[in-house]
Design a protein around this motif. Structure first.
Motif, PDB file in Angstrom:
ATOM      1  N   LEU A  75      10.159  67.226 158.877  1.00 48.55           N
ATOM      2  CA  LEU A  75      11.026  67.762 159.539  1.00 48.55           C
ATOM      3  C   LEU A  75      10.689  68.615 160.939  1.00 48.55           C
ATOM      4  CD1 LEU A  75      12.170  70.115 156.273  1.00 48.55           C
ATOM      5  CD2 LEU A  75      13.855  69.001 158.507  1.00 48.55           C
ATOM      6  N   ASN A  76       8.892  69.019 160.329  1.00 42.75           N
ATOM      7  CA  ASN A  76       8.356  69.274 161.672  1.00 42.75           C
ATOM      8  C   ASN A  76       7.898  68.378 162.553  1.00 42.75           C
ATOM      9  OD1 ASN A  76       7.449  72.002 160.212  1.00 42.75           O
ATOM     10  ND2 ASN A  76       6.483  71.324 158.973  1.00 42.75           N
ATOM     11  N   SER A  77       8.298  67.237 162.676  1.00 40.59           N
ATOM     12  CA  SER A  77       7.959  66.348 163.817  1.00 40.59           C
ATOM     13  C   SER A  77       9.001  66.552 165.089  1.00 40.59           C
ATOM     14  CB  SER A  77       9.055  64.498 163.144  1.00 40.59           C
ATOM     15  OG  SER A  77       9.079  64.096 164.315  1.00 40.59           O
ATOM     16  N   PRO A  78       7.502  66.294 166.001  1.00 47.86           N
ATOM     17  CA  PRO A  78       8.067  66.661 167.882  1.00 47.86           C
ATOM     18  C   PRO A  78       9.125  65.579 168.078  1.00 47.86           C
ATOM     19  CG  PRO A  78       6.464  65.588 167.753  1.00 47.86           C
ATOM     20  CD  PRO A  78       6.812  65.522 165.740  1.00 47.86           C
ATOM     21  N   ASP A  79       9.934  64.665 167.449  1.00 47.70           N
ATOM     22  CA  ASP A  79      10.447  63.857 166.904  1.00 47.70           C
ATOM     23  C   ASP A  79      12.092  64.437 166.970  1.00 47.70           C
ATOM     24  OD1 ASP A  79      13.082  61.408 167.053  1.00 47.70           O
ATOM     25  OD2 ASP A  79      11.714  60.332 167.175  1.00 47.70           O
ATOM     26  N   GLU A  80      13.331  65.074 167.109  1.00 49.58           N
ATOM     27  CA  GLU A  80      14.519  65.119 166.288  1.00 49.58           C
ATOM     28  C   GLU A  80      15.300  64.031 165.767  1.00 49.58           C
ATOM     29  OE1 GLU A  80      18.609  67.301 168.347  1.00 49.58           O
ATOM     30  OE2 GLU A  80      17.428  66.083 169.392  1.00 49.58           O
ATOM     31  N   SER A  81      15.133  62.961 166.194  1.00 48.63           N
ATOM     32  CA  SER A  81      15.874  61.641 165.357  1.00 48.63           C
ATOM     33  C   SER A  81      15.094  61.938 164.264  1.00 48.63           C
ATOM     34  CB  SER A  81      15.617  60.238 166.401  1.00 48.63           C
ATOM     35  OG  SER A  81      16.560  60.378 166.919  1.00 48.63           O
ATOM     36  N   LEU A  82      13.852  61.904 163.963  1.00 49.07           N
ATOM     37  CA  LEU A  82      13.425  61.637 162.349  1.00 49.07           C
ATOM     38  C   LEU A  82      13.088  63.024 162.161  1.00 49.07           C
ATOM     39  CD1 LEU A  82       9.603  60.090 163.464  1.00 49.07           C
ATOM     40  CD2 LEU A  82      11.932  58.841 162.693  1.00 49.07           C
ATOM     41  N   ARG A  83      12.975  64.571 162.470  1.00 47.21           N
ATOM     42  CA  ARG A  83      14.132  65.471 161.816  1.00 47.21           C
ATOM     43  C   ARG A  83      14.818  65.610 161.466  1.00 47.21           C
ATOM     44  NH1 ARG A  83      11.880  67.865 166.722  1.00 47.21           N
ATOM     45  NH2 ARG A  83      14.164  68.796 167.050  1.00 47.21           N
ATOM     46  N   LEU A  84      16.296  65.204 162.348  1.00 48.72           N
ATOM     47  CA  LEU A  84      17.261  65.123 161.828  1.00 48.72           C
ATOM     48  C   LEU A  84      17.687  64.250 160.396  1.00 48.72           C
ATOM     49  CD1 LEU A  84      19.308  65.187 165.099  1.00 48.72           C
ATOM     50  CD2 LEU A  84      18.986  67.019 163.286  1.00 48.72           C
ATOM     51  N   ARG A  85      17.648  62.943 160.347  1.00 47.75           N
ATOM     52  CA  ARG A  85      17.006  61.912 158.992  1.00 47.75           C
ATOM     53  C   ARG A  85      16.754  62.757 157.922  1.00 47.75           C
ATOM     54  NH1 ARG A  85      18.091  59.203 163.704  1.00 47.75           N
ATOM     55  NH2 ARG A  85      19.330  56.975 163.586  1.00 47.75           N
ATOM     56  N   ALA A  86      15.438  63.508 158.083  1.00 41.96           N
ATOM     57  CA  ALA A  86      14.621  64.431 157.063  1.00 41.96           C
ATOM     58  C   ALA A  86      15.791  65.163 156.615  1.00 41.96           C
ATOM     59  CB  ALA A  86      13.570  64.939 157.128  1.00 41.96           C
ATOM     60  N   ALA A  87      16.231  65.586 157.710  1.00 40.07           N
ATOM     61  CA  ALA A  87      16.963  67.029 156.975  1.00 40.07           C
ATOM     62  C   ALA A  87      18.313  66.095 156.292  1.00 40.07           C
ATOM     63  CB  ALA A  87      17.978  67.412 158.231  1.00 40.07           C
ATOM     64  N   ALA A  88      18.733  65.766 156.918  1.00 41.20           N
ATOM     65  CA  ALA A  88      20.491  64.988 155.924  1.00 41.20           C
ATOM     66  C   ALA A  88      19.029  64.073 154.762  1.00 41.20           C
ATOM     67  CB  ALA A  88      20.649  63.782 156.703  1.00 41.20           C
ATOM     68  N   GLY A  89      18.481  63.502 154.735  1.00 44.43           N
ATOM     69  CA  GLY A  89      17.984  62.959 153.129  1.00 44.43           C
ATOM     70  C   GLY A  89      17.733  64.521 151.761  1.00 44.43           C
TER      71      GLY A  89
END
Length: 112
Positions: A75-89
């Motif tokens: 959720l704190n990743s600078p990569d938005e793609s990873l943040r969004l997938r983490a939030a969905a998970g």
């Protein structure tokens, strides 16, 4: 590690887009069975951004409390793609801890 997991990971690492997709979809219904291996693969993978995104998506699909630290960290990743997938998970996990992490990330402007 099962043969299914090894084969799916092999496919996800090929250059052929269809085979990569096939590997992802082979693991998707079995993500919960392989959450520890998925987390390990995610932590080790540094070069293939698409693979990291898929691994994080699979980790979230597992709906396992074991995924909470990995999803929360992303959720704190600078990569938005990873943040969004983490939030969905975390949304799929739907535990009090997951909801707290999502609330904090929204309050800090990391996700919307």
């Amino acid at each position: 590690m099962t043969h299914r997991f090894r084969e799916a990971m092999r496919l996800m690492r090929t250059r052929d887009p269809q085979r990569r997709e096939d590997g992802f979809h082979q693991l998707l219904p079995h993500a919960a069975e392989h959450v520890d291996e998925l987390i390990e693969e995610f932590e080790q993978e540094q070069d293939d951004h698409g693979l990291r995104c898929w691994l994080l998506e699979l980790i979230g699909a597992a709906r396992s409390p074991a995924a909470l630290p990995t999803l929360g960290a992303q959720l704190n990743s600078p990569d938005e793609s990873l943040r969004l997938r983490a939030a969905a998970g975390l949304t799929e996990l739907d535990t009090p801890e997951a909801r707290t992490l999502l609330w904090k990330a929204r309050a800090n402007g990391m996700i919307t």
